[in-house]
Design an enzyme around this catalytic site. Structure first.
Site, PDB file in Angstrom:
ATOM      1  N   ASP A   1      38.096  63.985  15.812  1.00  0.00           N
ATOM      2  CA  ASP A   1      38.616  64.462  14.360  1.00  0.00           C
ATOM      3  C   ASP A   1      38.495  63.390  13.247  1.00  0.00           C
ATOM      4  O   ASP A   1      38.140  63.626  12.158  1.00  0.00           O
ATOM      5  CB  ASP A   1      40.174  64.960  14.406  1.00  0.00           C
TER       6      ASP A   1
ATOM      7  N   THR B   1      49.305  66.420  13.696  1.00  0.00           N
ATOM      8  CA  THR B   1      50.086  66.117  14.807  1.00  0.00           C
ATOM      9  C   THR B   1      50.444  64.574  14.906  1.00  0.00           C
ATOM     10  O   THR B   1      51.540  64.316  15.121  1.00  0.00           O
ATOM     11  CB  THR B   1      49.339  66.433  16.318  1.00  0.00           C
TER      12      THR B   1
ATOM     13  N   THR C   1      74.446  64.592  10.305  1.00  0.00           N
ATOM     14  CA  THR C   1      73.169  64.401  11.242  1.00  0.00           C
ATOM     15  C   THR C   1      72.095  64.781  10.917  1.00  0.00           C
ATOM     16  O   THR C   1      71.035  64.060  11.030  1.00  0.00           O
ATOM     17  CB  THR C   1      73.737  64.680  12.790  1.00  0.00           C
TER      18      THR C   1
ATOM     19  N   LYS D   1      40.167  75.854  14.258  1.00  0.00           N
ATOM     20  CA  LYS D   1      39.448  76.346  12.860  1.00  0.00           C
ATOM     21  C   LYS D   1      37.927  76.556  13.080  1.00  0.00           C
ATOM     22  O   LYS D   1      37.321  75.766  13.594  1.00  0.00           O
ATOM     23  CB  LYS D   1      39.776  75.547  11.707  1.00  0.00           C
TER      24      LYS D   1
ATOM     25  N   ASP E   1      36.272  73.469  15.065  1.00  0.00           N
ATOM     26  CA  ASP E   1      37.222  72.281  15.424  1.00  0.00           C
ATOM     27  C   ASP E   1      38.429  72.823  16.308  1.00  0.00           C
ATOM     28  O   ASP E   1      39.239  73.500  15.777  1.00  0.00           O
ATOM     29  CB  ASP E   1      37.677  71.767  13.958  1.00  0.00           C
TER      30      ASP E   1
ATOM     31  N   TYR F   1      33.595  49.600  15.660  1.00  0.00           N
ATOM     32  CA  TYR F   1      34.643  50.094  16.421  1.00  0.00           C
ATOM     33  C   TYR F   1      34.461  49.260  17.555  1.00  0.00           C
ATOM     34  O   TYR F   1      33.296  49.575  18.257  1.00  0.00           O
ATOM     35  CB  TYR F   1      34.928  51.418  16.290  1.00  0.00           C
TER      36      TYR F   1
ATOM     37  N   ASP G   1      45.098  61.517   7.702  1.00  0.00           N
ATOM     38  CA  ASP G   1      45.357  62.865   8.135  1.00  0.00           C
ATOM     39  C   ASP G   1      46.677  62.940   8.643  1.00  0.00           C
ATOM     40  O   ASP G   1      47.253  61.997   9.425  1.00  0.00           O
ATOM     41  CB  ASP G   1      44.355  62.985   9.315  1.00  0.00           C
TER      42      ASP G   1
ATOM     43  N   GLY H   1      38.545  58.876  18.317  1.00  0.00           N
ATOM     44  CA  GLY H   1      38.853  60.512  18.006  1.00  0.00           C
ATOM     45  C   GLY H   1      37.937  61.154  17.381  1.00  0.00           C
ATOM     46  O   GLY H   1      37.481  60.685  16.085  1.00  0.00           O
TER      47      GLY H   1
END
Length: 236
Positions: A91, A115, A167, A13, A6, A82, A112, A89
């Site tokens: 993943d 990122t 802040t 990985k 992956d 879809y 998930d 994607g």
């Protein structure tokens, strides 16, 4: 022995499997390490999912091994409903396959927390319907820093106040508590639409969110690797 590779946005990985059993997970820092894995474990079959590496470069290292490349055109153990499957994607495809393998014949919402945050729904009749994408935690911190004049770049901390009194604390509160609220509300909305759901969470921040959400959550850190292996077994 099967090998699932992956190549993600942040990490690469490798997962080694005996049939459905995940034997070992190896985090790769260099493609040269793939050569060592092939030499040490001599996998019979390999499946590759890549969002950031050239498939040709990867295949050049695997010349003597039977390689399956994950794509939306590959036969999958579920139906894709879809509008633009070619843009879906890899993943996300693998994570849904992993969820379906763990909880067959069940409505599953896969979250998930990598990122990006991705939300993917597969129903109890093995139909994948799509989902959503939003910025992950680190992207939210970077966006605040990059697109404002004075806000600093903050690192993710797990002890987050509700009421920020500096802040830094205010950014932590807004980003992290905002992400928790987003996930909780998304779960509620999907539950309203699909009824009973099995919630499965994966990705780098999965453990953090496990104890922050009100819904019953199943954490599957290696869900994408498990899904890749399931797809491989479906095709060999």
């Amino acid at each position: 022995m099967n090998l699932a590779l992956d190549f993600g946005n942040t990490f690469t990985k490798a997962g080694l499997f005996k049939e459905n059993e995940l034997v070992e997970v190896i985090r790769l820092t260099d493609q040269v390490e793939i050569d060592k894995i092939i030499t040490d474990f001599n996998p019979e079959h390999v499946i590759v999912s890549s969002v950031n590496q050239s498939i040709e470069d990867i295949q050049s290292r695997l010349n003597d091994v039977a390689v399956t490349i994950l794509s939306p055109d590959l036969p999958l153990p579920f139906k894709i409903n879809y509008k633009t499957p070619q843009t879906l994607g890899l993943d996300r495809i693998a994570a849904v396959a992993g969820a379906q393998g763990i909880f067959p014949d069940t409505n599953c919402l896969v979250i998930d927390t990598g990122t990006c945050f991705t939300y993917d729904i597969i129903d109890n009749k093995s139909t994948y319907h799509g989902g959503g994408i939003s910025p992950g935690i680190s992207l939210r911190f970077r966006a605040l820093h990059n697109f404002t004049a004075n806000l600093p770049l903050i690192e993710f901390e797990k002890d987050v106040p509700l009421v920020g009194q500096s802040t830094k604390e205010s950014i932590l509160s807004g980003v992290v508590n905002g992400a928790i609220a987003e996930i909780q509300e998304i779960i509620r909305m999907y539950s309203d639409k699909f009824g009973h759901l099995q919630i499965i969470i994966c990705g780098g921040d999965a453990k953090f969110f496990e104890n922050k959400l009100k819904a019953s959550i199943f954490v599957a850190p290696e869900l994408v690797l498990r899904g890749l292996n399931r797809i491989l077994l479906y095709n060999v």
